[in-house]
Design an enzyme around this catalytic site. Structure first.
Site, PDB file in Angstrom:
ATOM      1  N   CYS A  38      34.517 -13.123 -58.676  1.00  0.00           N
ATOM      2  CA  CYS A  38      33.919 -12.143 -57.812  1.00  0.00           C
ATOM      3  C   CYS A  38      34.540 -11.132 -57.450  1.00  0.00           C
ATOM      4  CB  CYS A  38      33.569 -12.951 -56.456  1.00  0.00           C
ATOM      5  SG  CYS A  38      32.336 -14.228 -56.785  1.00  0.00           S
TER       6      CYS A  38
ATOM      7  N   ASP B 112      25.067 -19.380 -51.458  1.00  0.00           N
ATOM      8  CA  ASP B 112      24.150 -18.464 -50.946  1.00  0.00           C
ATOM      9  C   ASP B 112      23.124 -19.135 -50.146  1.00  0.00           C
ATOM     10  OD1 ASP B 112      25.685 -16.228 -51.559  1.00  0.00           O
ATOM     11  OD2 ASP B 112      24.688 -15.715 -53.350  1.00  0.00           O
TER      12      ASP B 112
END
Length: 392
Positions: free
Chosen positions: A40, A113
């Site tokens: 990320c 998420d």
């Protein structure tokens, strides 16, 4: 392979390390050579992204029952009364060399998420795969098959299925996916209801960027290891812990969001704990700030960062709270009376602890034109988190 065996498989492979020769790959083969960025950490900087997103013409993140751009998943009320579509997508570049473990990490990161919105059950996943053009046929087939197996095993643990996706050729190796669920209103956590007095809890320590990069230096025999006086054995242990927690699902935490009536939550990934806390604070209905007071840090990551700072660097901005994480933990705002139970139960379920890291405070009424924000208080402590992966 049974579910319990799949949990053990990830730990076994992490502790044993990845040997390219076991898969008839060249001895010097490393997956991370196929990218110039890791995990990320490839995200566009948050400040730039916020500016670019103004194109959509709305700063409203949570609008009645809908959740739009700016949080972890979109939540779209369907035309069928009481049902919502919850969907997210994520992709990045490899940050470990074992393609199987990379598949586990990728799937866990995508699902996180959904879990941040309190969605426990994912209905469907798609897999996104960009195959690096520099791979020969043997490397391609080995890496892709191992990655798919790891991705599938993580999806099996989440009790969901991979039903499609897209595979293309790319200059770099690209890994990602899509997670989708249709849920009732009761299956969602409203993430915009933090109140003054709430306690902030995180379910995984931070410091992954420092650990992954120091491990990369070790593999490449980079002079930074000697120049900074780093200890190889400690780097390896920290890397093993980091791999374990990146591959671990946040599903149990999602379940406990409901049981302990969480007021707000997000997962901590590429923008770091402070960046994601700030995104979440801005979405709150109440006039509140999120104050980060304590940073639980992966074993040895603190020392790596401190030595880099002593040498004139930024230490991956670890102590500023903006160091990138991949498949990090959930950051949760809980009422004070629910904190002890949540922390106790998440450790029972996952086998690893969670930490109180801060609090939610009321905003000054005079600052009406300034949006809610998150910040690190001037005085905060760090703690080195000893891994249990070596004890289990």
């Amino acid at each position: 392979m049974e579910v319990s065996d799949k949990r053990e498989e990830a730990v076994r492979r992490i502790l044993n390390g990845f040997s390219p020769q076991d898969y008839s790959l060249p001895e010097d083969f490393v997956l991370t050579k196929l990218t110039g960025m890791k995990g990320c950490g490839c995200k566009v900087p948050r400040e730039i992204l916020l500016e670019l997103l103004k194109t959509f013409g709305s700063e409203v993140v949570v609008d009645n029952d809908a959740v739009g751009i700016g949080l972890d998943s979109c939540v779209v009320p369907l035309r069928h009364k009481g049902l919502n579509l919850v969907q997210t997508t994520d992709f990045f570049y490899p940050l470990v060399d074992d393609p199987y473990i990379m598949g586990r990490i990728t799937c866990a990161n995508v699902l996180s998420d959904l879990y941040a919105m309190g969605v426990v059950d994912c209905d469907n996943m798609l897999m996104l795969l960009g195959v690096a053009v520099d791979l020969n046929e043997k490397e391609r087939d080995t890496i892709v098959s191992q990655f798919i197996q790891g991705f599938k095993d993580a999806a099996d643990l989440a009790e969901t299925q991979v039903r499609g996706g897209q595979t293309v050729r790319c200059p770099w190796l690209l890994l990602g996916g899509v997670a989708t669920s249709v849920v009732s209103n009761e299956e969602l956590i409203r993430v915009d209801r933090a109140e003054p007095g709430d306690v902030l809890v995180i379910t995984k320590p931070i410091g992954g960027q420092a650990v992954v990069n120091s491990y990369e230096w070790l593999k490449k025999k980079d002079t930074k290891i000697e120049e900074l006086g780093l200890e190889p054995a400690k780097i390896v242990r920290a890397f093993q812990q980091t791999c374990e927690q990146m591959a671990r699902l946040n599903r149990n935490a999602a379940r406990l969001l409901h049981k302990y009536k969480a007021h707000s939550s997000t997962d901590v990934t590429g923008f770091g704990i402070l960046g994601h806390a700030d995104n979440l604070a801005r979405a709150q209905q109440n006039r509140v700030d999120f104050v980060i007071e304590k940073l639980p840090i992966i074993e040895y990551a603190e020392e790596v960062a401190n030595k880099m700072i002593s040498a004139g660097g930024e230490g991956f901005r670890l102590f500023k709270g903006t160091s990138a994480e991949t498949s990090g933990g959930l950051l949760i705002a809980l009422a004070p009376e629910n904190v002890e139970g949540f922390i106790r139960e998440i450790e029972e379920l996952d086998g690893f602890p969670a930490w109180v890291v801060g609090k939610v405070v009321a905003r000054d009424e005079s600052s009406s034109e300034i949006p809610n924000k998150a910040y690190i208080s001037e005085v905060f402590t760090t703690e080195c988190v000893k891994s249990r992966i070596h004890q289990n």
